[in-house]
Scaffold this motif. Structure first.
Motif: not given
Length: 217
Positions: A143, A167, A175
């Protein structure tokens, strides 16, 4: 741009460089950011340090528990090397006979299984999406914001830049992202390089060769 699809790295995959980024127009990065090479942990994790070179990334409380367990070796170990009743070998690595609770051994096994996912070994690769250049990456802070750049070789200038969010995507560590740039994939001469910057930590990937042959929208 889209983060729902990430092209798998092929032969052109560039493994992350372990460089610290500083200064310039990119802005300041957190003062606490440190680069420990390929074993740098994602935000919120630290090395377990249960022995020299134990760079499995764990939460701070797990590292503290490991240090405490090490200090209790004389009190939890029998003369024959086995553990006193109620304790078992930690088995954080082959030969790890520190005596811990069964719950702590299970935690060590879980942490080992998640080691790669927790490393901040930022990397980027390029591939083709319907004739367009796609830049993908993984091992970033989950994130966290990631700045993508394409830099022209002849001038050293940033010709294109875009910020995306890394993400969770199944099959990729940490991520990750996939961003279709809009530039034709087959530009012929690889006259530029692309890189990605983890804006949480300031870590920058290795630069990979790409073709830059049109102006981006």
């Amino acid at each position: 741009m889209s983060t729902r699809r990430i092209l798998r790295a092929g032969a052109s995959t560039a493994v992350a460089a372990v460089l610290a980024l500083g200064g310039g127009a990119l802005g300041a990065f957190p003062a606490h950011a440190q680069d420990f090479g390929p074993d740098t942990c994602r935000q919120g994790f630290v090395w377990r340090d249960a022995r020299p070179g134990d760079h499995v990334c764990v939460t701070p409380d797990v590292r503290s528990q490991a240090a405490f367990d090490n200090s209790q070796v004389p009190f939890r170990t029998q003369a024959d090397g086995f553990c006193v009743q109620g304790f078992v070998w930690r088995e954080g690595w082959v030969g790890d006979t520190v005596c811990v609770t069964p719950e702590t051994r299970a935690q060590a096994k879980s942490d080992n299984a998640q080691a790669d996912d927790r490393r901040l070994a930022v990397r980027i690769w390029a591939d083709d999406t319907n004739g367009r250049l796609e830049l993908s990456g993984d091992h970033f802070n989950v994130d966290g914001r990631v700045r993508l750049q394409i830099i022209l070789n002849s001038t050293g200038t940033v010709e294109w830049s875009q910020t995306v969010t890394a993400v969770r995507n199944a099959g990729f560590a940490g991520g990750s992202f996939g961003d279709v740039t809009g530039n034709p994939f087959n530009c012929g001469t690889k006259n530029a390089t692309a890189r990605a910057i983890d804006l949480t930590s300031g870590r920058v990937t290795a630069s990979i060769p790409v073709g830059y042959c049109v102006n981006f929208d």
